[in-house]
Design a protein around this motif. Structure first.
Motif, PDB file in Angstrom:
ATOM      1  N   LYS A 213       0.813  -1.215   0.000  1.00  0.00           N
ATOM      2  CA  LYS A 213       0.000   0.000   0.000  1.00  0.00           C
ATOM      3  C   LYS A 213       0.847   1.265   0.000  1.00  0.00           C
ATOM      4  O   LYS A 213       0.448   2.293  -0.571  1.00  0.00           O
ATOM      5  N   ASP A 214       2.008   1.227   0.631  1.00  0.00           N
ATOM      6  CA  ASP A 214       2.845   2.428   0.684  1.00  0.00           C
ATOM      7  C   ASP A 214       3.236   2.895  -0.721  1.00  0.00           C
ATOM      8  O   ASP A 214       3.180   4.099  -1.023  1.00  0.00           O
ATOM      9  N   ASP A 215       3.637   1.950  -1.566  1.00  0.00           N
ATOM     10  CA  ASP A 215       3.995   2.327  -2.941  1.00  0.00           C
ATOM     11  C   ASP A 215       2.791   2.883  -3.692  1.00  0.00           C
ATOM     12  O   ASP A 215       2.914   3.829  -4.488  1.00  0.00           O
ATOM     13  N   TRP A 216       1.630   2.320  -3.455  1.00  0.00           N
ATOM     14  CA  TRP A 216       0.400   2.807  -4.093  1.00  0.00           C
ATOM     15  C   TRP A 216       0.079   4.228  -3.637  1.00  0.00           C
ATOM     16  O   TRP A 216      -0.282   5.084  -4.445  1.00  0.00           O
ATOM     17  N   ARG A 217       0.230   4.477  -2.330  1.00  0.00           N
ATOM     18  CA  ARG A 217      -0.033   5.825  -1.815  1.00  0.00           C
ATOM     19  C   ARG A 217       0.919   6.843  -2.457  1.00  0.00           C
ATOM     20  O   ARG A 217       0.491   7.934  -2.837  1.00  0.00           O
ATOM     21  N   ARG A 218       2.202   6.496  -2.556  1.00  0.00           N
ATOM     22  CA  ARG A 218       3.138   7.420  -3.193  1.00  0.00           C
ATOM     23  C   ARG A 218       2.769   7.644  -4.660  1.00  0.00           C
ATOM     24  O   ARG A 218       2.872   8.766  -5.168  1.00  0.00           O
ATOM     25  N   HIS A 219       2.331   6.609  -5.320  1.00  0.00           N
ATOM     26  CA  HIS A 219       1.897   6.743  -6.715  1.00  0.00           C
ATOM     27  C   HIS A 219       0.729   7.725  -6.826  1.00  0.00           C
ATOM     28  O   HIS A 219       0.682   8.536  -7.769  1.00  0.00           O
ATOM     29  N   ASN A 220      -0.202   7.668  -5.883  1.00  0.00           N
ATOM     30  CA  ASN A 220      -1.362   8.564  -5.924  1.00  0.00           C
ATOM     31  C   ASN A 220      -0.930  10.027  -5.862  1.00  0.00           C
ATOM     32  O   ASN A 220      -1.461  10.878  -6.596  1.00  0.00           O
ATOM     33  N   VAL A 221       0.023  10.324  -4.982  1.00  0.00           N
ATOM     34  CA  VAL A 221       0.511  11.702  -4.871  1.00  0.00           C
ATOM     35  C   VAL A 221       1.367  12.054  -6.089  1.00  0.00           C
ATOM     36  O   VAL A 221       1.252  13.161  -6.637  1.00  0.00           O
ATOM     37  N   ASP A 222       2.198  11.111  -6.518  1.00  0.00           N
ATOM     38  CA  ASP A 222       3.014  11.339  -7.719  1.00  0.00           C
ATOM     39  C   ASP A 222       2.155  11.782  -8.904  1.00  0.00           C
ATOM     40  O   ASP A 222       2.538  12.690  -9.658  1.00  0.00           O
ATOM     41  N   GLU A 223       1.014  11.132  -9.069  1.00  0.00           N
ATOM     42  CA  GLU A 223       0.172  11.419 -10.220  1.00  0.00           C
ATOM     43  C   GLU A 223      -0.358  12.853 -10.191  1.00  0.00           C
ATOM     44  O   GLU A 223      -0.446  13.517 -11.228  1.00  0.00           O
ATOM     45  N   VAL A 224      -0.731  13.338  -9.022  1.00  0.00           N
ATOM     46  CA  VAL A 224      -1.188  14.729  -8.914  1.00  0.00           C
ATOM     47  C   VAL A 224      -0.054  15.674  -9.304  1.00  0.00           C
ATOM     48  O   VAL A 224      -0.246  16.619 -10.075  1.00  0.00           O
ATOM     49  N   ILE A 225       1.136  15.420  -8.778  1.00  0.00           N
ATOM     50  CA  ILE A 225       2.275  16.296  -9.055  1.00  0.00           C
ATOM     51  C   ILE A 225       2.636  16.244 -10.541  1.00  0.00           C
ATOM     52  O   ILE A 225       2.851  17.281 -11.191  1.00  0.00           O
ATOM     53  N   ARG A 226       2.711  15.054 -11.099  1.00  0.00           N
ATOM     54  CA  ARG A 226       3.097  14.902 -12.507  1.00  0.00           C
ATOM     55  C   ARG A 226       2.095  15.568 -13.445  1.00  0.00           C
ATOM     56  O   ARG A 226       2.476  16.374 -14.316  1.00  0.00           O
ATOM     57  N   VAL A 227       0.814  15.264 -13.255  1.00  0.00           N
ATOM     58  CA  VAL A 227      -0.216  15.808 -14.154  1.00  0.00           C
ATOM     59  C   VAL A 227      -0.327  17.317 -13.990  1.00  0.00           C
ATOM     60  O   VAL A 227      -0.443  18.053 -14.974  1.00  0.00           O
ATOM     61  N   LEU A 228      -0.265  17.787 -12.751  1.00  0.00           N
ATOM     62  CA  LEU A 228      -0.359  19.225 -12.524  1.00  0.00           C
ATOM     63  C   LEU A 228       0.833  19.950 -13.140  1.00  0.00           C
ATOM     64  O   LEU A 228       0.672  21.006 -13.768  1.00  0.00           O
ATOM     65  N   SER A 229       2.022  19.391 -12.991  1.00  0.00           N
ATOM     66  CA  SER A 229       3.215  20.001 -13.575  1.00  0.00           C
ATOM     67  C   SER A 229       3.061  20.151 -15.087  1.00  0.00           C
ATOM     68  O   SER A 229       3.279  21.241 -15.648  1.00  0.00           O
ATOM     69  N   ASP A 230       2.681  19.070 -15.748  1.00  0.00           N
ATOM     70  CA  ASP A 230       2.506  19.125 -17.200  1.00  0.00           C
ATOM     71  C   ASP A 230       1.406  20.106 -17.595  1.00  0.00           C
ATOM     72  O   ASP A 230       1.543  20.853 -18.579  1.00  0.00           O
ATOM     73  N   SER A 231       0.330  20.121 -16.817  1.00  0.00           N
ATOM     74  CA  SER A 231      -0.824  20.955 -17.163  1.00  0.00           C
ATOM     75  C   SER A 231      -0.522  22.437 -16.991  1.00  0.00           C
ATOM     76  O   SER A 231      -0.925  23.262 -17.820  1.00  0.00           O
ATOM     77  N   ILE A 232       0.187  22.791 -15.923  1.00  0.00           N
ATOM     78  CA  ILE A 232       0.545  24.197 -15.707  1.00  0.00           C
ATOM     79  C   ILE A 232       1.370  24.705 -16.879  1.00  0.00           C
ATOM     80  O   ILE A 232       1.104  25.779 -17.439  1.00  0.00           O
ATOM     81  N   LYS A 233       2.382  23.938 -17.269  1.00  0.00           N
ATOM     82  CA  LYS A 233       3.267  24.389 -18.337  1.00  0.00           C
ATOM     83  C   LYS A 233       2.552  24.428 -19.683  1.00  0.00           C
ATOM     84  O   LYS A 233       2.906  25.222 -20.567  1.00  0.00           O
ATOM     85  N   ALA A 234       1.533  23.573 -19.872  1.00  0.00           N
ATOM     86  CA  ALA A 234       0.763  23.600 -21.120  1.00  0.00           C
ATOM     87  C   ALA A 234      -0.104  24.846 -21.207  1.00  0.00           C
ATOM     88  O   ALA A 234      -0.322  25.393 -22.296  1.00  0.00           O
ATOM     89  N   VAL A 235      -0.591  25.312 -20.056  1.00  0.00           N
ATOM     90  CA  VAL A 235      -1.478  26.478 -20.036  1.00  0.00           C
ATOM     91  C   VAL A 235      -0.671  27.780 -20.031  1.00  0.00           C
ATOM     92  O   VAL A 235      -0.918  28.688 -20.823  1.00  0.00           O
TER      93      VAL A 235
END
Length: 497
Positions: A213-235
């Motif tokens: 579960k620990d790896d899954w939890r880190r993945h959940n936060v990673d996804e927010v950071i990754r998608v938000l990073s890409d989205s900010i720079k696209a906008v």
């Protein structure tokens, strides 16, 4: 000659020309602004202007303002309710109407300060008493998205629709407001208590492919950071994305790459792999909260500073300074030492890759504990500083100002120049730096003592501080939004009448 060289080197170390000088302005629980709930908009605006005026005197060049503390909005939003930290009642708009965020950004930019919009992504409500929560608050309209833990409600980080919602909220602000950066603090998965965070059902539904579960939890936060990073720079490619994590990534006993510490960690308890985000290039800056004293056995400020400086992967590293602890924490005698803050700031400047500080928080600095604010004004931030540039976002400097002229008047020396044309990347000058030296001293544009003014205005400046009968040399440079500085203009000389 050696003495002169040593003196110059020491001066340069004490006062760098480029340094991020930030302060957090917290709105949760009315820590910094507004001072209490239910104030009129006029009073709220007066308070905010006063805060900025004081920090301008402190040499601050960046504000980190909390705009979404508890799934609420301190700005005009069609997606989330007005914050009760403003009006005293969730969902109640300011009266008479105004948009606090638009106002705050304008006031910051007037003073030449960057505006970093600070969001808390997962924290939903501080108060779980139902009567205090508006019936149309998202915790009531989408209760399946939330979990109660340690007396507070949080978004469930494992739900894909939650991640999509959080990213959408932040992108709405990026699109509609002239923010310079998006900022998260240390609150990802909540700080642990004796109770286990209740996400077994979510892990069963969404945890396929993860052994633990620990790896899954880190993945959940990673996804927010990754998608938000890409989205900010696209906008808006110029908008920065920064994180201010808890001070320890991992302890060395858990991972040989970790620090020589023995405390709670981002990686293991908050599920925030800040080092990984830096390595992958997802964030532009990191502000680890080093709210510890030098020599603290569990987490030594000096050891952590050195560790973070070696694990920044070419991105900006600013240090979160625990000013709120100065003269208040009776458990730690070092916080009653008036030299502790100064020693930390000196250590920052002596450490490679450290490019500034952010102070928690505004109220703590302004209360001047053990003379901290005085020290900034009279010593560390005596000279102005440009915000460090981020060449991975923009490395094209503006063209230089031309046709600089100086005219001596009874009011001072009036400088005027021709604004440069667009740079090769299409950007115009955002502001100017006016340099001045007395007769007999050549201008060194790398010496902050030669900066007369960082001028956020048009192509003219009146030097009223010039002394009557004194002769000066001037030059001007242009700076763009991401703080790339042009070559100098030609120099001019003038004597004040």
């Amino acid at each position: 000659m050696f003495c002169w060289f040593y003196s110059f080197q020491l001066h340069a170390q004490i006062a760098p020309k480029r340094e991020f000088r930030g302060v957090w302005i917290a709105t949760v629980s009315n820590i910094d602004w507004p001072s209490q709930q239910g104030l009129s908009p006029v009073t709220q605006m007066e308070e905010f202007r006063y805060i900025l005026d004081e920090h301008q005197k402190n040499g601050i060049n960046a504000l980190v303002v909390q705009v979404r503390p508890t799934t609420d909005a301190l700005y005009r939003s069609s997606r989330e309710l007005w914050s009760h930290w403003l009006s005293g009642k969730q969902g109640e708009a300011p009266n008479p109407p105004y948009d606090p965020l638009a106002f705050q950004i304008e006031e910051a930019h007037k003073r030449g300060m960057e505006f970093h919009a600070w969001f808390n992504p997962y924290r939903a409500i501080h108060d779980t008493i139902s009567a205090n929560i508006a019936p149309n608050h998202i915790t009531k309209t989408r209760p399946e998205w939330f979990v109660t833990y340690a007396g507070k409600k949080y978004f469930k980080p494992g739900l894909p629709e939650v991640r999509e919602y959080i990213v959408g909220i932040i992108l709405d602000v990026v699109q509609r407001y002239d923010v310079d950066a998006i900022h998260f603090d240390d609150y990802f998965y909540p700080y642990p208590t004796r109770d286990t965070f209740p996400d077994d059902d979510d892990f069963a539904q969404y945890g396929a492919g993860f052994v633990n579960k620990d790896d899954w939890r880190r993945h959940n936060v990673d996804e927010v950071i990754r998608v938000l990073s890409d989205s900010i720079k696209a906008v808006k490619p110029h908008v920065k994305f920064g994180i201010s994590p808890f001070g320890i990534w991992r302890n060395k006993k858990e991972d040989p790459r970790g620090s020589d510490t023995n405390g709670l960690t981002n990686y293991g308890q908050l599920y925030a792999d800040i080092r990984g985000w830096l390595e992958k290039g997802w964030i532009d800056y990191n502000v680890p909260q080093l709210y510890f004293n030098i020599g603290y056995q569990v987490a030594d400020y000096a050891k952590l500073l050195d560790w973070w400086s070696k694990n920044n992967f070419g991105k900006h590293l600013y240090i979160g300074q625990g000013t709120y602890r100065v003269n208040t924490d009776a458990r730690v005698k070092e916080w009653y030492n008036p030299l502790e803050t100064g020693n930390q700031l000196r250590l920052n400047r002596q450490t490679p890759n450290v490019q500034g500080s952010v102070f928690f928080s505004s109220k703590s600095v302004m209360s001047n504990p053990l003379g901290v604010q005085d020290t900034l004004r009279k010593d560390f931030y005596k000279y102005p500083a440009l915000v460090p540039a981020m060449p991975w976002l923009d490395d094209v400097a503006p063209l230089a100002p031309t046709e600089l002229k100086a005219t001596s008047t009874l009011d001072g020396i009036h400088l005027a120049w021709k604004a440069p044309a667009k740079a090769p990347d299409g950007e115009m000058a955002r502001y100017y730096v006016v340099y001045r030296t007395p007769k007999g001293t050549d201008i060194d544009v790398e010496n902050p003592a030669h900066i007369l003014r960082i001028h956020h205005g048009g192509p003219a400046y009146l030097d009223q501080s010039a002394v009557s009968g004194q002769r000066y040399t001037y030059l001007v440079t242009a700076v763009d939004r991401l703080h790339n500085e042009s070559r100098p203009s030609e120099t001019v000389k003038a004597k004040r009448k």
